[in-house]
Scaffold this motif. Structure first.
Motif, PDB file in Angstrom:
ATOM      1  N   GLU A 102      66.721  12.167  56.933  1.00 16.81           N
ATOM      2  CA  GLU A 102      66.628  12.752  55.768  1.00 16.81           C
ATOM      3  C   GLU A 102      65.663  13.607  55.067  1.00 16.81           C
ATOM      4  O   GLU A 102      65.843  14.464  54.797  1.00 16.81           O
ATOM      5  CB  GLU A 102      67.185  11.543  54.686  1.00 16.81           C
ATOM      6  CG  GLU A 102      68.646  11.063  54.974  1.00 16.81           C
ATOM      7  CD  GLU A 102      68.950   9.911  53.870  1.00 16.81           C
ATOM      8  OE1 GLU A 102      69.877  10.109  53.037  1.00 16.81           O
ATOM      9  OE2 GLU A 102      68.506   8.924  53.865  1.00 16.81           O
ATOM     10  N   LEU A 103      64.450  12.675  55.256  1.00 13.25           N
ATOM     11  CA  LEU A 103      63.334  13.492  54.905  1.00 13.25           C
ATOM     12  C   LEU A 103      63.018  14.577  55.770  1.00 13.25           C
ATOM     13  O   LEU A 103      62.922  15.865  55.024  1.00 13.25           O
ATOM     14  CB  LEU A 103      62.149  12.494  54.816  1.00 13.25           C
ATOM     15  CG  LEU A 103      60.611  13.167  54.410  1.00 13.25           C
ATOM     16  CD1 LEU A 103      60.959  13.833  52.867  1.00 13.25           C
ATOM     17  CD2 LEU A 103      59.637  12.396  54.408  1.00 13.25           C
ATOM     18  N   PRO A 104      62.865  14.854  56.980  1.00 10.47           N
ATOM     19  CA  PRO A 104      62.717  16.109  57.658  1.00 10.47           C
ATOM     20  C   PRO A 104      63.697  16.865  57.484  1.00 10.47           C
ATOM     21  O   PRO A 104      63.471  18.270  57.331  1.00 10.47           O
ATOM     22  CB  PRO A 104      62.851  15.590  59.167  1.00 10.47           C
ATOM     23  CG  PRO A 104      62.472  14.043  59.357  1.00 10.47           C
ATOM     24  CD  PRO A 104      62.902  13.667  57.805  1.00 10.47           C
ATOM     25  N   SER A 105      65.165  16.780  57.355  1.00  8.42           N
ATOM     26  CA  SER A 105      65.793  17.810  57.048  1.00  8.42           C
ATOM     27  C   SER A 105      65.858  18.298  55.730  1.00  8.42           C
ATOM     28  O   SER A 105      65.857  19.443  55.496  1.00  8.42           O
ATOM     29  CB  SER A 105      67.508  16.993  57.082  1.00  8.42           C
ATOM     30  OG  SER A 105      68.470  17.862  56.907  1.00  8.42           O
ATOM     31  N   ASN A 106      65.322  17.410  54.573  1.00  5.88           N
ATOM     32  CA  ASN A 106      65.169  18.291  53.307  1.00  5.88           C
ATOM     33  C   ASN A 106      63.914  19.227  53.212  1.00  5.88           C
ATOM     34  O   ASN A 106      64.032  20.175  52.739  1.00  5.88           O
ATOM     35  CB  ASN A 106      64.982  17.023  52.209  1.00  5.88           C
ATOM     36  CG  ASN A 106      66.065  17.165  51.225  1.00  5.88           C
ATOM     37  OD1 ASN A 106      67.106  17.831  51.309  1.00  5.88           O
ATOM     38  ND2 ASN A 106      65.706  16.724  50.013  1.00  5.88           N
ATOM     39  N   LEU A 107      62.932  18.755  54.222  1.00  7.00           N
ATOM     40  CA  LEU A 107      61.905  19.446  54.118  1.00  7.00           C
ATOM     41  C   LEU A 107      62.093  20.945  55.118  1.00  7.00           C
ATOM     42  O   LEU A 107      61.485  21.969  54.852  1.00  7.00           O
ATOM     43  CB  LEU A 107      60.685  18.881  54.750  1.00  7.00           C
ATOM     44  CG  LEU A 107      60.007  17.608  54.051  1.00  7.00           C
ATOM     45  CD1 LEU A 107      58.854  16.965  54.726  1.00  7.00           C
ATOM     46  CD2 LEU A 107      59.679  18.004  52.586  1.00  7.00           C
ATOM     47  N   MET A 108      62.893  20.945  55.919  1.00  5.41           N
ATOM     48  CA  MET A 108      63.336  21.794  56.751  1.00  5.41           C
ATOM     49  C   MET A 108      64.211  22.965  55.970  1.00  5.41           C
ATOM     50  O   MET A 108      64.349  23.968  56.514  1.00  5.41           O
ATOM     51  CB  MET A 108      63.835  21.365  57.953  1.00  5.41           C
ATOM     52  CG  MET A 108      63.134  21.034  59.171  1.00  5.41           C
ATOM     53  SD  MET A 108      63.803  20.046  60.484  1.00  5.41           S
ATOM     54  CE  MET A 108      64.769  21.536  61.055  1.00  5.41           C
ATOM     55  N   LEU A 109      65.082  22.587  55.147  1.00  7.53           N
ATOM     56  CA  LEU A 109      65.925  23.067  54.537  1.00  7.53           C
ATOM     57  C   LEU A 109      65.404  24.578  53.996  1.00  7.53           C
ATOM     58  O   LEU A 109      65.985  25.578  53.998  1.00  7.53           O
ATOM     59  CB  LEU A 109      66.425  22.217  53.470  1.00  7.53           C
ATOM     60  CG  LEU A 109      67.988  22.881  52.636  1.00  7.53           C
ATOM     61  CD1 LEU A 109      69.003  22.607  53.680  1.00  7.53           C
ATOM     62  CD2 LEU A 109      68.274  22.078  51.433  1.00  7.53           C
ATOM     63  N   LYS A 110      64.234  24.435  53.355  1.00 12.89           N
ATOM     64  CA  LYS A 110      63.390  25.660  53.091  1.00 12.89           C
ATOM     65  C   LYS A 110      63.362  26.601  53.946  1.00 12.89           C
ATOM     66  O   LYS A 110      63.464  27.860  53.796  1.00 12.89           O
ATOM     67  CB  LYS A 110      62.420  25.543  52.156  1.00 12.89           C
ATOM     68  CG  LYS A 110      61.521  26.553  51.640  1.00 12.89           C
ATOM     69  CD  LYS A 110      60.061  26.034  50.837  1.00 12.89           C
ATOM     70  CE  LYS A 110      59.520  27.303  50.108  1.00 12.89           C
ATOM     71  NZ  LYS A 110      58.221  27.000  49.537  1.00 12.89           N
ATOM     72  N   GLY A 154      71.111  14.602  56.306  1.00  7.43           N
ATOM     73  CA  GLY A 154      70.429  15.511  55.359  1.00  7.43           C
ATOM     74  C   GLY A 154      71.393  16.105  54.304  1.00  7.43           C
ATOM     75  O   GLY A 154      70.899  16.994  53.504  1.00  7.43           O
ATOM     76  N   VAL A 155      73.144  15.736  54.411  1.00  4.67           N
ATOM     77  CA  VAL A 155      73.794  16.372  53.539  1.00  4.67           C
ATOM     78  C   VAL A 155      73.514  16.084  52.064  1.00  4.67           C
ATOM     79  O   VAL A 155      73.507  17.089  51.398  1.00  4.67           O
ATOM     80  CB  VAL A 155      74.923  15.963  53.918  1.00  4.67           C
ATOM     81  CG1 VAL A 155      76.157  16.591  53.007  1.00  4.67           C
ATOM     82  CG2 VAL A 155      75.412  16.385  55.475  1.00  4.67           C
ATOM     83  N   PHE A 156      73.539  15.049  51.788  1.00  4.81           N
ATOM     84  CA  PHE A 156      73.787  14.852  50.278  1.00  4.81           C
ATOM     85  C   PHE A 156      72.274  14.987  49.672  1.00  4.81           C
ATOM     86  O   PHE A 156      72.267  15.693  48.629  1.00  4.81           O
ATOM     87  CB  PHE A 156      73.826  13.104  50.057  1.00  4.81           C
ATOM     88  CG  PHE A 156      74.377  12.702  48.610  1.00  4.81           C
ATOM     89  CD1 PHE A 156      74.539  13.803  47.612  1.00  4.81           C
ATOM     90  CD2 PHE A 156      74.447  11.464  48.106  1.00  4.81           C
ATOM     91  CE1 PHE A 156      74.713  13.662  46.301  1.00  4.81           C
ATOM     92  CE2 PHE A 156      74.870  11.405  46.798  1.00  4.81           C
ATOM     93  CZ  PHE A 156      75.115  12.266  46.062  1.00  4.81           C
ATOM     94  N   PRO A 157      71.189  14.668  50.060  1.00  4.19           N
ATOM     95  CA  PRO A 157      69.832  15.051  49.544  1.00  4.19           C
ATOM     96  C   PRO A 157      69.564  16.645  49.963  1.00  4.19           C
ATOM     97  O   PRO A 157      69.055  17.451  48.910  1.00  4.19           O
ATOM     98  CB  PRO A 157      68.894  14.429  50.448  1.00  4.19           C
ATOM     99  CG  PRO A 157      69.356  13.795  51.848  1.00  4.19           C
ATOM    100  CD  PRO A 157      70.630  13.586  51.285  1.00  4.19           C
ATOM    101  N   GLY A 158      70.287  17.339  50.778  1.00 10.88           N
ATOM    102  CA  GLY A 158      70.189  18.682  50.909  1.00 10.88           C
ATOM    103  C   GLY A 158      71.142  19.235  49.707  1.00 10.88           C
ATOM    104  O   GLY A 158      70.734  20.463  49.243  1.00 10.88           O
ATOM    105  N   LEU A 159      72.302  18.739  49.478  1.00 13.44           N
ATOM    106  CA  LEU A 159      72.922  19.413  48.613  1.00 13.44           C
ATOM    107  C   LEU A 159      72.373  19.162  47.065  1.00 13.44           C
ATOM    108  O   LEU A 159      72.526  20.312  46.293  1.00 13.44           O
ATOM    109  CB  LEU A 159      74.518  18.745  48.488  1.00 13.44           C
ATOM    110  CG  LEU A 159      75.422  18.954  49.789  1.00 13.44           C
ATOM    111  CD1 LEU A 159      76.497  18.235  49.767  1.00 13.44           C
ATOM    112  CD2 LEU A 159      75.537  20.674  49.755  1.00 13.44           C
ATOM    113  N   VAL A 160      71.776  18.129  46.819  1.00 13.98           N
ATOM    114  CA  VAL A 160      71.250  17.856  45.529  1.00 13.98           C
ATOM    115  C   VAL A 160      70.015  18.892  45.388  1.00 13.98           C
ATOM    116  O   VAL A 160      69.708  19.445  44.049  1.00 13.98           O
ATOM    117  CB  VAL A 160      70.619  16.315  45.436  1.00 13.98           C
ATOM    118  CG1 VAL A 160      69.781  16.184  44.148  1.00 13.98           C
ATOM    119  CG2 VAL A 160      71.737  15.385  45.342  1.00 13.98           C
TER     120      VAL A 160
END
Length: 490
Positions: A102-110, A154-160
């Motif tokens: 979850e955390l790596p995915s959210n940081l990679m999203l950018k 990473g889906v829900f944190p990424g969508l938020v």
């Protein structure tokens, strides 16, 4: 960068876009109240173009993660020769990579871009979901569950996080609930689907439960492929907003927050971990999520334990989730309209407490079934409001991305607890120990929500005092949510 422009073009283009937005903000005034036509038009366009895609993403995510509960009732556990303990292990295996990603995915999203990263995750987990339908061993199921967790984490944190690129904070709760309501819809939808699909038992020499995975996974895969073409990349790259409309949205975001950092820094990640509101609300997240995932995975089994057949249990799981969807949407409107995130969080988990008290205290099958309308509704009211409250009170972008991801890490840790509470540690059909535990968790979630509300109220009071002694220009830049002009949402 501002929260709405993490994936734009050159630095010169970003600077010009921000200059245009600030010019528009100055010309129409704070809040843009002089242009109600523009106000209605831009949010309506975003709601029609962005939210449906996000809703389908989360519906499919939740459906493909929890349809194992429907497959269990349809014979999965018996056909693979699993004990209750092994079934709990299979669910736990989903959450370990889910949490770690979850955390790596959210940081990679950018860096990667949501228009590439999220559709790729969706397409791949659709393949894995379908593969669950052809497994013939417990080890094969474990492998599939592991990769579903890894791809969906990473889906829900990424969508938020992605939603915060388009909407100001005070408009977030209704939008998050609109796509999170798909989770409660998936609970109803999966019951109806399973009721029909298990009648395919024997087709292709496959049992009925396998077709639940195959058909639902195939649909996810196809939607994942199509989403590459419909997923808006960023505010600047939207094709359905005019330049004036884009600048208007940008102005609203600048009004609502502060200038964001332009590059990723570990300093902001560390700063996020120092925020008391992360841990106070994070504990409420943990307790409420344990309730939500326990009900998501085991409500068909709970209903079957009330004396219904496997097929009827699938159908009887639909009404509580349908009611939950409607009530959650009403609660989100109240939360946004009156900006009362904390109160809605508290009331929602007290609904859960009422439901578990009813289930625990009555021997009537009707009352026990009726209790699900309280507990399921409360759980699906709490989750989107907690997610919104968490995202609303952290800035700049990297700090906010970290806070969002950590909130969901704590929430999904509750998912691991839920997989063991019902069935393995607390036997059917009464689930007495689990019900007592979830009742206590409901009260603890309410307590930590109260503590978070009080903490944020005190901090807003301190910020109000600081604003009396200084101007905004006197404040050092880069403070994010620590700024005296960043008012915490209560």
């Amino acid at each position: 960068m501002t929260p709405s422009q993490p994936f734009s073009g050159s630095a010169k283009e970003d600077a010009n876009f921000e200059k245009e937005a600030r010019s528009l903000e100055s010309s129409v005034g704070v809040g843009f109240v002089e242009d109600p036509v523009m106000e209605g038009r831009v949010w309506r366009k975003l709601d029609h173009r962005v939210l449906p895609v996000m809703t389908m993403f989360y519906l499919l995510s939740f459906l493909d993660r929890t349809n194992v509960g429907n497959a269990r009732v349809a014979g999965l556990q018996t056909d693979l020769g699993m004990s209750n303990k092994q079934y709990s292990i299979a669910l736990t295996v989903t959450y370990v990579p889910y949490i770690l990603s979850e955390l790596p995915s959210n940081l990679m999203l950018k860096a990667v871009g949501p228009h590439l990263m999220l559709p790729t995750m969706l397409t791949l987990w659709g393949i894995v979901t379908a593969l669950q339908g052809i497994v013939d061993s417990y080890s094969g199921l474990l492998a599939c569950r592991f990769f579903i967790g890894l791809l969906e984490g990473g889906v829900f944190p990424g969508l938020v996080l992605y939603l915060s690129y388009f909407y100001p904070r005070y408009k977030m709760n209704t939008r998050i609930t609109l796509f999170f309501s798909s989770a409660s819809l998936s609970g109803a939808f999966s019951g109806i689907l399973a009721y029909g699909i298990i009648r395919m038992d024997g087709i292709g020499n496959r049992p009925g439960w396998s077709w639940i995975f195959i058909l639902e996974g195939l649909f996810t895969f196809l939607f994942g492929l199509s989403s590459y073409f419909v997923f808006p990349r960023s505010l600047e790259k939207t094709w359905f907003l005019s330049p004036e409309e884009k600048a208007y949205v940008k102005g609203k975001l600048l009004e609502d927050t502060h200038k964001e950092e332009e590059v990723f820094t570990w300093k902001e990640v560390i700063e996020a971990f120092k925020l008391p509101q992360l841990w106070l609300l994070g504990m409420a997240f943990f307790f409420a999520a344990t309730i939500l995932f326990g009900l998501a995975y085991f409500s068909p089994s709970i209903i079957q334990g009330l004396g219904y057949t496997a097929a009827d249990a699938q159908l009887m799981s639909v009404p509580p989730y349908a009611v939950a969807c409607i009530v959650a949407l009403i609660a989100s409107f109240i939360s946004d309209r009156y900006r009362c995130r904390g109160i809605v969080c508290i009331v929602s988990v007290l609904f859960c407490a009422i439901g578990f008290a009813m289930f625990l205290g009555s021997q009537s099958k009707r009352v026990q079934y009726g209790s699900l309308f309280f507990s399921v509704t409360g759980a699906y009211m709490a989750a989107p409001t907690q997610a919104t409250w968490n995202a609303n009170n952290a800035s700049p972008q990297t700090r906010r991305a970290t806070v969002i991801a950590m909130g969901f890490i704590l929430a999904n840790s509750g998912g691991i607890v839920a997989t063991w509470l019902l069935g393995s540690l607390s036997p059917a059909p009464r689930y007495t120990k689990a019900t007592i535990t979830l009742l206590v968790f409901s009260l603890l979630a309410a307590l930590f929500s109260v503590l978070n509300l009080l903490y944020l109220r005190v901090q807003n009071g301190k910020k109000a005092e600081r604003r009396k002694t200084m101007s905004r220009e006197d404040e050092e830049p880069g403070l994010g949510n620590h700024s005296a002009w960043y008012i915490y949402n209560l």
